[in-house]
Design a protein around this motif. Sequence first.
Motif, PDB file in Angstrom:
ATOM      1  N   ILE A  41      -4.553  -5.848  -1.186  1.00  0.00           N
ATOM      2  CA  ILE A  41      -3.906  -6.147   0.095  1.00  0.00           C
ATOM      3  C   ILE A  41      -4.547  -7.406   0.655  1.00  0.00           C
ATOM      4  O   ILE A  41      -5.768  -7.477   0.828  1.00  0.00           O
ATOM      5  N   TRP A  95      -2.463   2.889   5.492  1.00  0.00           N
ATOM      6  CA  TRP A  95      -3.825   3.289   5.163  1.00  0.00           C
ATOM      7  C   TRP A  95      -3.984   4.807   5.186  1.00  0.00           C
ATOM      8  O   TRP A  95      -4.876   5.359   4.548  1.00  0.00           O
ATOM      9  N   THR A 153       1.340  -1.956   7.050  1.00  0.00           N
ATOM     10  CA  THR A 153       0.084  -1.748   6.330  1.00  0.00           C
ATOM     11  C   THR A 153      -0.870  -0.891   7.151  1.00  0.00           C
ATOM     12  O   THR A 153      -1.553  -0.009   6.617  1.00  0.00           O
ATOM     13  N   CYS A 199      -4.414  -1.507  -5.739  1.00  0.00           N
ATOM     14  CA  CYS A 199      -3.543  -2.276  -4.840  1.00  0.00           C
ATOM     15  C   CYS A 199      -4.369  -3.304  -4.087  1.00  0.00           C
ATOM     16  O   CYS A 199      -5.271  -2.951  -3.312  1.00  0.00           O
ATOM     17  N   PRO A 228      -7.474   0.967  -3.002  1.00  0.00           N
ATOM     18  CA  PRO A 228      -7.147  -0.232  -2.217  1.00  0.00           C
ATOM     19  C   PRO A 228      -8.277  -1.259  -2.306  1.00  0.00           C
ATOM     20  O   PRO A 228      -9.456  -0.913  -2.200  1.00  0.00           O
ATOM     21  N   LEU A 234       0.823  -1.203   0.000  1.00  0.00           N
ATOM     22  CA  LEU A 234       0.000   0.000   0.000  1.00  0.00           C
ATOM     23  C   LEU A 234       0.859   1.256   0.000  1.00  0.00           C
ATOM     24  O   LEU A 234       0.584   2.214  -0.739  1.00  0.00           O
TER      25      LEU A 234
END
Length: 819
Positions: free
Chosen positions: A198, A212, A208, A196, A228, A179
């Motif tokens: 995750i 965010w 991570t 991305c 994300p 991220l």
Amino acid sequence: MPGQELYQPNPPPEASLLPDSVLELQPHVDKEQHLDPPTLAAIKKYRRAALYITAAMIYLKENTLLERDLKPEDIKPRLLGHWGTCPGLILAYAHLNLAIKRHNLNMLFVTGPGHGAPAILSCLWLENSLAKFIPKYSRDRKGLHNLISGFSSRGGFPSHINAETPGSIHEGGELGYALAVSFGAVMDKPDLIVACVIGDGEAETGPTATAWHGYKYLDPAESGAVLPILHVNGFKISERTIFGCMDDKEIISLFSGYGYQVRIVEDLENIDQDLAASIEWAIHEIKRIQKAARTHKPIIKPRWPVIILRTPKGWSGPKELNGKLIEGSFASHQVPLTNVKTDKHEFSMLKEWLESYDIHSLLQKHGEPIDEIQHVIPWDENKRMGMRKETYDAHAPLELPLWSDSEVKKGSQESCMEVVGGYLLKVVASNPKTFRIFSPDELVSNKLFAVLEAPNSGRNFQWDIASRNKGGRVVEILSEHTCQGMLQGYTLTGRTGLFPSYEAFLGIVGTMCAQYAKFVKMARETDWRRDISSINYVETSTWTRQEQQRIPNGRIPDNGFSHQNPSFIGSILALKASIARVYLPPDANCFLSTVAHCLRAKHYVNLMVGSKQPTPVWLSAEEADKHCIAGASVWKFASTDGGVKPDVVLVGIGVEVTFEVIAAAALLRKLVPELRVRVVNVTDLMILSGSGSHPHALDEDAFDALFTKEAPIHFNYHGYPIELRGLLFGRKQSDHITIEGYKEEGTTTTPFDMLLCNNVSRFDVAIAAVRGGATKNPKVQVVAHQLIAGLKHEHQKAAEYARANGIDPPETFVTPVFH
């Protein structure tokens, strides 16, 4: 049975204390009729083809397209790969392709679960990106056979995404950084979106959790966006994931608290319609936020979209084996069926699994995908995620101002960092869209504050009204991991960055740096990846000073033992010699030269270590240039007769320890003028490597010329002595080399006492010089004991003075003068 819980797309909120109104925060989308029937059919076929190729890569070495009955001999001798995450990755990749076509997007795909390489490779083969860069993986039967049979075999692709994978800018081996890399990649690229994915295991990592917040450092007027996609499949290697145990209320509350708009996709019966509609919603929100910022009507604290994708782990694979669940459990994480070569039941399960995808109906005569599948893929090759130039050919060299124009006067006292900060301000002015500084909240403390002085060169923190929409070049977030990840993403998409940090805490990113170096090594070994800038670290606030302010009279520093750790030098030394560079410039002019060099350099990991406190400027710009080009030189002004025929060679490596070498030389000139001393400074640490072991290593003749063949050599080194011993191992002079450096001594005390505690003070250097010189010079030998005893006494007196007065002796920081 423990660990065999059924897959639950929405875990029951039996103990939830959150109100039902939380669920209303999820935006509504019309998912029922988003895709027309032909497109829906095409996307399902795309996924089937990719799933077959993925599973076949793990298992098959022959008969890769099932053109005859499967036999045990067709199975690979070693089964490697990670199946569990692949179905979700393929699902996301397929639908992002549709979004690219629909909106003509410029999009990259970053895979957090890098061990899901088979999924990405299958999609890259389908879109013909593999063949563009590696012809043996052509989009036909032969190319597909090569891909499947060669996977996880020597000469084929590894089981993790790496630099050999087209479209990749992230290694994915060590989880937690995808991220942050994605946010770095979109900075200063306003038309770029990075999707991305995750994994829910990766989402448990600290890096991570901090990353965010990355969108809070994106100015939507000047940068792109990150979409994300948190893939929640419920399990790690052998345990449930935290996110897999969270219900909708918890998920929505968490990400709403982070500042996102949350859309949960989990309707397995209508997963394609659900995901397609949700991605459409996300793109709309991204464009809405960007349009507002770019028409000078920015949304204050915009809520960017995030998609939570819930699918069973190992979806569409084997359901169970011997009464134990596989699909929807941890058992599908890697290889679901491990004994297919020897177990008839497992073999039949594999055969049924592979045949379920009906690969023959998805390929044309010569092996290329059927037209329906190709309809999912962007027609414009430049829009395909595996062919984006940002990932392999986007290097924009910096326009660097002449560093010599920032020269400071020889003989003055200057802070290396303050001087470099002024130079970096000029770099920012010349490169307003291709240079950034990523700093863990230490820029001002590290005296690089000049960078913040000009318009558009300050901080870029979108949640602070003072820096919002100002185009700042500095990202400060108190997370070394996030700084490193953003720096990697920024660098690998063509730009140049700088990471300044306290010395003691730069080691936090040591393993990230090692992962990145592996990526760079493999990138250099491909024949299709082009230049990338070096990744650049500035390490300061070092153990020799510790303090956060100036040192009038060498006062007690603000920090203690916790702020002492030069181990990041060792982390860089451990990297591949073709990549690693470590510099310890001795003064401000040398640091200017070094920074300019590192910002120009390509493909390296550069570490620059220096002081933020005012220290003597020993060399003019012209002298500094020559010194830095050589990597080391004899400092004639501090040597006896310019360093000719020395009895002993004293070597300083690092700002403060070099000062002590020079102070020792001046002291010895008074105490024992018969001792002939040569003073050497090393600014490029790698020249000390064994001959031929590093591109910068001195050959034997050059080493002998600099350090002599027979004279005792004493190194006063900024880092741990064991690092220097490793570099010097094998040199012929090793039997008459002594080394002192940091040895984990000294806590809250004065700067000079720190040097005393670690045996790198002028008195320690002088003692080593007398001992060494006594073996060569009879005149020194007869007074050696007396001199050493006196120097030890001075050592003790200085330490006692610091303890008694809280400051160092007044003469400690006076620059030595040689006559």
